[in-house]
Design an enzyme around this catalytic site. Structure first.
Site, short mmCIF file in Angstrom:
data_model
loop_
_atom_site.label_atom_id
_atom_site.label_comp_id
_atom_site.label_asym_id
_atom_site.label_seq_id
_atom_site.Cartn_x
_atom_site.Cartn_y
_atom_site.Cartn_z
N GLU A 13 0.87 -1.17 0.00
CA GLU A 13 0.00 0.00 0.00
C GLU A 13 0.91 1.22 0.00
OE1 GLU A 13 -3.05 -0.31 -0.57
OE2 GLU A 13 -3.38 -2.41 -0.05
N HIS A 25 -7.21 2.35 1.15
CA HIS A 25 -6.65 1.51 2.22
C HIS A 25 -6.94 2.00 3.63
CE1 HIS A 25 -3.53 4.56 2.38
NE2 HIS A 25 -3.04 4.22 1.18
N HIS A 32 -8.56 -2.25 1.21
CA HIS A 32 -7.31 -2.92 0.86
C HIS A 32 -6.39 -2.95 2.07
CE1 HIS A 32 -7.48 -2.73 -3.77
NE2 HIS A 32 -8.68 -2.48 -3.30
#
Length: 233
Positions: free
Chosen positions: A9, A57, A150
């Site tokens: 990420e 995220h 995510h």
């Protein structure tokens, strides 16, 4: 063969400016999970998380404030990945960021022949798509209902399952079935089906008259209940 299925990420989409803020990895040995994982959050320094990335995220600048820098986690990262293939979905993106971070530290990039892109693999296997991680989870019946945002480790775990399935994981598992189990699945044939047809011209006998006469004498000496008596004529 050792492989690390991993995900990253980042603060944004541009690896020249944005930074890696999370790395998760799952170890596979000959395409089977070993149970070993790698997971770190990383402080990106003065680079702030872009709002669009935050929506994906959910990792905030405040959360990352007390996390180690990339330079601090490199020894652990290199140790975990050492000697393994790097497996990622859309690997161009993830490797672009990893290699950019290595370059900032004067470290060599990961060799392209060590990288496996599961997105390319999925596109070859399922050319009509879709081939996002969520779509592949649905295709292979992998539960991703807990994936509301995510996350590098969660996505790595899901991707590892998808990757194994794309390589024929279920078929490989069947190959590990015990011999006794396979034997129990054998169907016993209890009925003999006779198939007959009329031959337009009989085959010439292969036995000589002397052999036929000798056989007849042998059968006559076996008694009336001998099975050969049924085929004497």
């Amino acid at each position: 063969m050792r492989e690390i299925v991993f995900d990253t990420e980042t603060t944004g989409l541009e690896n020249k400016f944005d930074r890696v803020i999370e790395i998760g990895g799952v170890e596979l040995l000959n395409h089977f999970p070993t149970g070993r994982t790698f997971h770190v959050y990383i402080n990106p320094g003065d680079r702030k998380v872009h709002p669009d990335a935050l929506a994906v995220h959910g990792i905030t600048d405040a959360f990352l404030k007390d996390k180690p820098s990339f330079a601090e986690i490199v020894p652990e990262l290199q140790e975990f990945f050492d000697g393994a293939k790097w497996v990622a979905h859309n690997a161009t993106f993830d490797m672009g960021f990893i290699n950019a971070e290595f370059d900032r530290l004067g470290l060599p990039p990961v060799a392209p022949d060590l990288v496996i892109d599961t997105l390319s693999l999925a596109r070859r296997k399922h050319p009509m798509g879709p081939n996002s991680l969520d779509a592949l989870c649905r295709r292979y019946g992998i539960d991703n209902s807990h994936r509301t945002k995510h996350g590098a480790l969660l996505d790595s775990e899901l991707l590892a399952e998808v990757y194994i399935e794309m390589l024929g994981g279920r078929q490989a598992a069947l190959g590990l079935t015990s011999v006794d189990t396979r034997r129990s699945q054998v169907v016993e044939v209890t009925e003999v089906i006779e198939i007959s047809y009329d031959r337009p011209r009989a085959l010439a006998p292969r036995l000589s008259p002397e052999e036929m006469e000798g056989h007849a004498k042998l059968v006559s000496g076996l008694g009336s209940k001998a099975i050969w008596s049924k085929y004497a004529n």
